[in-house]
Write a protein that holds these residues in place. Structure first.
Motif, PDB file in Angstrom:
ATOM      1  N   ASN A  19       0.939  -1.086   0.045  1.00 54.92           N
ATOM      2  CA  ASN A  19      -0.214   0.043   0.249  1.00 54.92           C
ATOM      3  C   ASN A  19       1.440   1.860  -0.200  1.00 54.92           C
ATOM      4  N   ASP A  20       1.895   1.583   0.593  1.00 54.95           N
ATOM      5  CA  ASP A  20       2.949   2.578   0.898  1.00 54.95           C
ATOM      6  C   ASP A  20       3.830   2.647  -0.261  1.00 54.95           C
ATOM      7  N   ILE A  21       3.952   1.407  -1.156  1.00 53.65           N
ATOM      8  CA  ILE A  21       4.038   1.250  -2.466  1.00 53.65           C
ATOM      9  C   ILE A  21       3.579   2.404  -3.536  1.00 53.65           C
ATOM     10  N   LYS A  22       2.646   2.395  -3.539  1.00 52.07           N
ATOM     11  CA  LYS A  22       0.680   2.308  -4.355  1.00 52.07           C
ATOM     12  C   LYS A  22       0.881   3.326  -4.321  1.00 52.07           C
ATOM     13  N   ASP A  23       1.283   4.208  -3.286  1.00 52.12           N
ATOM     14  CA  ASP A  23       0.838   5.272  -3.208  1.00 52.12           C
ATOM     15  C   ASP A  23       1.864   6.298  -3.457  1.00 52.12           C
ATOM     16  N   THR A  24       3.304   6.216  -3.020  1.00 51.66           N
ATOM     17  CA  THR A  24       4.187   6.999  -3.377  1.00 51.66           C
ATOM     18  C   THR A  24       3.630   7.095  -5.074  1.00 51.66           C
ATOM     19  N   ILE A  25       3.684   5.569  -5.452  1.00 56.51           N
ATOM     20  CA  ILE A  25       3.789   5.724  -7.367  1.00 56.51           C
ATOM     21  C   ILE A  25       2.695   6.974  -7.546  1.00 56.51           C
ATOM     22  N   ASN A  26       1.654   6.440  -7.317  1.00 61.50           N
ATOM     23  CA  ASN A  26       0.127   7.240  -7.466  1.00 61.50           C
ATOM     24  C   ASN A  26       0.386   8.527  -7.503  1.00 61.50           C
ATOM     25  N   LYS A  57       3.055  10.345 -10.364  1.00 61.27           N
ATOM     26  CA  LYS A  57       2.449   9.996 -11.866  1.00 61.27           C
ATOM     27  C   LYS A  57       1.540  11.052 -12.026  1.00 61.27           C
ATOM     28  N   LYS A  58       0.915  11.648 -10.280  1.00 62.87           N
ATOM     29  CA  LYS A  58       0.347  12.779 -10.096  1.00 62.87           C
ATOM     30  C   LYS A  58       1.012  14.526 -10.658  1.00 62.87           C
ATOM     31  N   ALA A  59       2.265  14.451  -9.671  1.00 60.84           N
ATOM     32  CA  ALA A  59       3.266  15.321 -10.477  1.00 60.84           C
ATOM     33  C   ALA A  59       3.441  15.527 -11.571  1.00 60.84           C
ATOM     34  N   PRO A  60       4.105  15.207 -12.525  1.00 64.12           N
ATOM     35  CA  PRO A  60       4.171  15.464 -13.944  1.00 64.12           C
ATOM     36  C   PRO A  60       3.383  15.982 -14.355  1.00 64.12           C
ATOM     37  N   ILE A  61       2.146  15.340 -14.636  1.00 63.73           N
ATOM     38  CA  ILE A  61       0.793  16.029 -14.734  1.00 63.73           C
ATOM     39  C   ILE A  61       0.643  17.266 -14.964  1.00 63.73           C
TER      40      ILE A  61
END
Length: 56
Positions: free
Chosen positions: A27-34, A37-41
């Protein structure tokens, strides 16, 4: 028989703890990846808005 049951119970408890730790880590890894993903957009949208403003 009781010794074998106790060993199996201990093994099951250890496996359960490790499974819970793995779930938390996942869950921590998924949160980090999400979050990544949001920042560059957001940055790209802001950049495009600035380019459009400059062209206008």
């Amino acid at each position: 028989m009781k010794e074998e049951l106790n060993k199996n119970k201990e093994a099951l408890e250890i496996a359960s703890k490790k499974s819970n730790e793995l779930d938390n880590t996942t869950n921590d890894i998924k949160d980090t990846i999400n979050n990544l993903k949001k920042a560059p957009i957001v940055k790209n949208i802001t950049l495009f808005q600035k380019v459009i403003e400059i062209k206008l």
